[in-house]
Design a protein around this motif. Structure first.
Motif, PDB file in Angstrom:
ATOM      1  N   ALA A  22       0.841  -1.207   0.000  1.00 38.19           N
ATOM      2  CA  ALA A  22       0.000   0.000   0.000  1.00 38.19           C
ATOM      3  C   ALA A  22       0.873   1.252   0.000  1.00 38.19           C
ATOM      4  O   ALA A  22       0.553   2.245  -0.665  1.00 38.19           O
ATOM      5  CB  ALA A  22      -0.938  -0.005   1.206  1.00 38.19           C
ATOM      6  N   ALA A  23       1.997   1.224   0.717  1.00 38.33           N
ATOM      7  CA  ALA A  23       2.922   2.365   0.741  1.00 38.33           C
ATOM      8  C   ALA A  23       3.570   2.589  -0.626  1.00 38.33           C
ATOM      9  O   ALA A  23       3.744   3.729  -1.058  1.00 38.33           O
ATOM     10  CB  ALA A  23       3.995   2.155   1.806  1.00 38.33           C
ATOM     11  N   ILE A  24       3.916   1.506  -1.321  1.00 40.05           N
ATOM     12  CA  ILE A  24       4.464   1.636  -2.680  1.00 40.05           C
ATOM     13  C   ILE A  24       3.428   2.267  -3.592  1.00 40.05           C
ATOM     14  O   ILE A  24       3.733   3.187  -4.371  1.00 40.05           O
ATOM     15  CB  ILE A  24       4.927   0.264  -3.215  1.00 40.05           C
ATOM     16  CG1 ILE A  24       6.154  -0.219  -2.437  1.00 40.05           C
ATOM     17  CG2 ILE A  24       5.213   0.325  -4.721  1.00 40.05           C
ATOM     18  CD1 ILE A  24       6.513  -1.675  -2.679  1.00 40.05           C
ATOM     19  N   ASP A  25       2.182   1.801  -3.488  1.00 42.91           N
ATOM     20  CA  ASP A  25       1.087   2.389  -4.267  1.00 42.91           C
ATOM     21  C   ASP A  25       0.961   3.882  -3.983  1.00 42.91           C
ATOM     22  O   ASP A  25       0.872   4.695  -4.906  1.00 42.91           O
ATOM     23  CB  ASP A  25      -0.225   1.661  -3.933  1.00 42.91           C
ATOM     24  CG  ASP A  25      -1.437   2.345  -4.530  1.00 42.91           C
ATOM     25  OD1 ASP A  25      -1.570   2.335  -5.777  1.00 42.91           O
ATOM     26  OD2 ASP A  25      -2.251   2.889  -3.750  1.00 42.91           O
ATOM     27  N   GLN A  26       0.974   4.255  -2.711  1.00 42.80           N
ATOM     28  CA  GLN A  26       0.857   5.666  -2.336  1.00 42.80           C
ATOM     29  C   GLN A  26       2.050   6.490  -2.823  1.00 42.80           C
ATOM     30  O   GLN A  26       1.871   7.636  -3.254  1.00 42.80           O
ATOM     31  CB  GLN A  26       0.712   5.796  -0.820  1.00 42.80           C
ATOM     32  CG  GLN A  26      -0.655   5.433  -0.311  1.00 42.80           C
ATOM     33  CD  GLN A  26      -1.725   6.351  -0.855  1.00 42.80           C
ATOM     34  OE1 GLN A  26      -1.690   7.563  -0.662  1.00 42.80           O
ATOM     35  NE2 GLN A  26      -2.693   5.780  -1.554  1.00 42.80           N
ATOM     36  N   ILE A  84     -11.800  -8.035   7.598  1.00 47.09           N
ATOM     37  CA  ILE A  84     -12.220  -9.441   7.536  1.00 47.09           C
ATOM     38  C   ILE A  84     -11.072 -10.324   7.049  1.00 47.09           C
ATOM     39  O   ILE A  84     -10.803 -11.387   7.612  1.00 47.09           O
ATOM     40  CB  ILE A  84     -13.463  -9.599   6.624  1.00 47.09           C
ATOM     41  CG1 ILE A  84     -14.687  -8.966   7.304  1.00 47.09           C
ATOM     42  CG2 ILE A  84     -13.710 -11.063   6.284  1.00 47.09           C
ATOM     43  CD1 ILE A  84     -15.894  -8.819   6.401  1.00 47.09           C
ATOM     44  N   LEU A  85     -10.364  -9.876   6.007  1.00 47.66           N
ATOM     45  CA  LEU A  85      -9.269 -10.676   5.465  1.00 47.66           C
ATOM     46  C   LEU A  85      -8.096 -10.753   6.449  1.00 47.66           C
ATOM     47  O   LEU A  85      -7.483 -11.818   6.611  1.00 47.66           O
ATOM     48  CB  LEU A  85      -8.812 -10.135   4.115  1.00 47.66           C
ATOM     49  CG  LEU A  85      -9.856 -10.220   2.988  1.00 47.66           C
ATOM     50  CD1 LEU A  85      -9.289  -9.646   1.699  1.00 47.66           C
ATOM     51  CD2 LEU A  85     -10.354 -11.641   2.786  1.00 47.66           C
ATOM     52  N   LEU A  86      -7.778  -9.654   7.118  1.00 47.54           N
ATOM     53  CA  LEU A  86      -6.709  -9.678   8.114  1.00 47.54           C
ATOM     54  C   LEU A  86      -7.077 -10.579   9.300  1.00 47.54           C
ATOM     55  O   LEU A  86      -6.224 -11.302   9.825  1.00 47.54           O
ATOM     56  CB  LEU A  86      -6.384  -8.262   8.596  1.00 47.54           C
ATOM     57  CG  LEU A  86      -5.649  -7.380   7.582  1.00 47.54           C
ATOM     58  CD1 LEU A  86      -5.566  -5.947   8.072  1.00 47.54           C
ATOM     59  CD2 LEU A  86      -4.270  -7.943   7.258  1.00 47.54           C
ATOM     60  N   PHE A  87      -8.329 -10.535   9.700  1.00 49.57           N
ATOM     61  CA  PHE A  87      -8.790 -11.416  10.769  1.00 49.57           C
ATOM     62  C   PHE A  87      -8.671 -12.880  10.347  1.00 49.57           C
ATOM     63  O   PHE A  87      -8.234 -13.733  11.128  1.00 49.57           O
ATOM     64  CB  PHE A  87     -10.237 -11.079  11.160  1.00 49.57           C
ATOM     65  CG  PHE A  87     -10.781 -11.955  12.244  1.00 49.57           C
ATOM     66  CD1 PHE A  87     -10.328 -11.824  13.556  1.00 49.57           C
ATOM     67  CD2 PHE A  87     -11.736 -12.915  11.971  1.00 49.57           C
ATOM     68  CE1 PHE A  87     -10.830 -12.643  14.573  1.00 49.57           C
ATOM     69  CE2 PHE A  87     -12.241 -13.732  12.973  1.00 49.57           C
ATOM     70  CZ  PHE A  87     -11.787 -13.597  14.276  1.00 49.57           C
ATOM     71  N   VAL A 103      -3.451 -10.913   1.183  1.00 45.29           N
ATOM     72  CA  VAL A 103      -2.482  -9.825   1.362  1.00 45.29           C
ATOM     73  C   VAL A 103      -2.600  -8.830   0.208  1.00 45.29           C
ATOM     74  O   VAL A 103      -2.613  -7.613   0.421  1.00 45.29           O
ATOM     75  CB  VAL A 103      -1.042 -10.380   1.472  1.00 45.29           C
ATOM     76  CG1 VAL A 103      -0.009  -9.276   1.379  1.00 45.29           C
ATOM     77  CG2 VAL A 103      -0.881 -11.155   2.778  1.00 45.29           C
ATOM     78  N   SER A 104      -2.708  -9.327  -1.005  1.00 49.28           N
ATOM     79  CA  SER A 104      -2.809  -8.465  -2.186  1.00 49.28           C
ATOM     80  C   SER A 104      -4.089  -7.627  -2.157  1.00 49.28           C
ATOM     81  O   SER A 104      -4.065  -6.416  -2.414  1.00 49.28           O
ATOM     82  CB  SER A 104      -2.760  -9.342  -3.443  1.00 49.28           C
ATOM     83  OG  SER A 104      -2.797  -8.560  -4.602  1.00 49.28           O
ATOM     84  N   ILE A 105      -5.206  -8.256  -1.828  1.00 52.29           N
ATOM     85  CA  ILE A 105      -6.486  -7.531  -1.784  1.00 52.29           C
ATOM     86  C   ILE A 105      -6.458  -6.473  -0.680  1.00 52.29           C
ATOM     87  O   ILE A 105      -6.910  -5.337  -0.891  1.00 52.29           O
ATOM     88  CB  ILE A 105      -7.656  -8.521  -1.597  1.00 52.29           C
ATOM     89  CG1 ILE A 105      -7.816  -9.376  -2.864  1.00 52.29           C
ATOM     90  CG2 ILE A 105      -8.959  -7.778  -1.286  1.00 52.29           C
ATOM     91  CD1 ILE A 105      -8.744 -10.576  -2.697  1.00 52.29           C
ATOM     92  N   VAL A 106      -5.928  -6.816   0.486  1.00 54.10           N
ATOM     93  CA  VAL A 106      -5.834  -5.843   1.586  1.00 54.10           C
ATOM     94  C   VAL A 106      -4.963  -4.657   1.172  1.00 54.10           C
ATOM     95  O   VAL A 106      -5.342  -3.499   1.379  1.00 54.10           O
ATOM     96  CB  VAL A 106      -5.286  -6.508   2.879  1.00 54.10           C
ATOM     97  CG1 VAL A 106      -4.903  -5.464   3.912  1.00 54.10           C
ATOM     98  CG2 VAL A 106      -6.311  -7.481   3.448  1.00 54.10           C
ATOM     99  N   ALA A 107      -3.821  -4.934   0.580  1.00 55.17           N
ATOM    100  CA  ALA A 107      -2.915  -3.855   0.164  1.00 55.17           C
ATOM    101  C   ALA A 107      -3.596  -2.923  -0.834  1.00 55.17           C
ATOM    102  O   ALA A 107      -3.535  -1.694  -0.696  1.00 55.17           O
ATOM    103  CB  ALA A 107      -1.646  -4.442  -0.446  1.00 55.17           C
ATOM    104  N   GLY A 108      -4.241  -3.487  -1.836  1.00 57.61           N
ATOM    105  CA  GLY A 108      -4.917  -2.663  -2.839  1.00 57.61           C
ATOM    106  C   GLY A 108      -6.086  -1.886  -2.264  1.00 57.61           C
ATOM    107  O   GLY A 108      -6.268  -0.699  -2.551  1.00 57.61           O
ATOM    108  N   ALA A 109      -6.875  -2.553  -1.432  1.00 58.39           N
ATOM    109  CA  ALA A 109      -8.022  -1.875  -0.820  1.00 58.39           C
ATOM    110  C   ALA A 109      -7.554  -0.703   0.036  1.00 58.39           C
ATOM    111  O   ALA A 109      -8.099   0.404  -0.060  1.00 58.39           O
ATOM    112  CB  ALA A 109      -8.833  -2.859   0.015  1.00 58.39           C
ATOM    113  N   LEU A 110      -6.521  -0.927   0.851  1.00 59.07           N
ATOM    114  CA  LEU A 110      -6.022   0.158   1.711  1.00 59.07           C
ATOM    115  C   LEU A 110      -5.404   1.288   0.885  1.00 59.07           C
ATOM    116  O   LEU A 110      -5.569   2.462   1.228  1.00 59.07           O
ATOM    117  CB  LEU A 110      -5.016  -0.381   2.723  1.00 59.07           C
ATOM    118  CG  LEU A 110      -5.589  -1.307   3.790  1.00 59.07           C
ATOM    119  CD1 LEU A 110      -4.485  -1.801   4.715  1.00 59.07           C
ATOM    120  CD2 LEU A 110      -6.697  -0.626   4.581  1.00 59.07           C
ATOM    121  N   GLY A 148      -5.271 -10.256  -6.703  1.00 55.57           N
ATOM    122  CA  GLY A 148      -5.643 -11.048  -5.532  1.00 55.57           C
ATOM    123  C   GLY A 148      -6.927 -11.830  -5.756  1.00 55.57           C
ATOM    124  O   GLY A 148      -7.038 -12.992  -5.362  1.00 55.57           O
ATOM    125  N   ALA A 149      -7.896 -11.200  -6.408  1.00 60.14           N
ATOM    126  CA  ALA A 149      -9.159 -11.892  -6.706  1.00 60.14           C
ATOM    127  C   ALA A 149      -8.928 -13.044  -7.683  1.00 60.14           C
ATOM    128  O   ALA A 149      -9.509 -14.132  -7.518  1.00 60.14           O
ATOM    129  CB  ALA A 149     -10.172 -10.902  -7.272  1.00 60.14           C
TER     130      ALA A 149
END
Length: 168
Positions: A22-26, A84-87, A103-110, A148-149
């Protein structure tokens, strides 16, 4: 006998990886915003432009023309799915491909939630086209969510090792 994989034993590592992506994306989005005026494009190849656009909607600019409620809705959905995914990772996912998907979906979503909270829209910069046909611009966070999907769908076609041994 080899120890069975579980995301639980390295949960903090998966969280760190998602935050790093997510930081790389930002970082890329900040560089695009700082170096390219809004709506400007640089032709890289005959079929690809580096561009700077804002998308207040979702995929393919879905609901981009809504009155503004979509900013909060998509932010809440991104945070909810990430939680939900992290949990699930914390509880222990036993498949490496599913772990990578989460991990990929969480990173992109964030990555996209940060944009929505910070500026009210998502910064997009990848513009693929052919002739007059343009694919809607997108970004690394979108690639992470879609990738991720796809991994998640592919993981549904695989068998765990112990089930495969029993089937043969």
């Amino acid at each position: 006998m080899a120890q069975q994989f579980s995301s639980k034993s390295r949960w903090w590592l998966w969280c760190l990886l998602a935050l790093s992506l997510a930081a790389i994306d930002q970082t890329i989005k900040q560089a695009v915003s700082a170096s390219l005026p809004l709506h400007a494009s640089i032709q890289i190849t005959p079929w690809f432009n580096w561009t700077h656009v804002l998308n207040p909607g979702a995929a393919f600019s879905f609901l981009a023309d809504a009155s503004g409620w979509q900013r909060y809705f998509f932010s809440a959905m991104g945070l909810l799915v990430s939680a939900i995914l992290l949990f699930s990772l914390w509880r222990g996912v036993t498949n490496r491909l599913v772990t990578a998907s989460y991990v990929s979906i969480v990173a992109g979503a964030l990555g996209n939630v940060i944009d929505r909270v910070r500026i009210g829209a998502v910064v997009d910069y990848l513009d693929f086209h052919w002739g007059l046909w343009h694919w809607p611009a997108f970004n690394l966070a979108d690639v992470l969510v879609v990738g991720g999907a796809i991994f998640l769908v592919l993981s549904s076609f695989t068998f765990p090792r112990n089930e495969m041994k029993q089937a043969t």
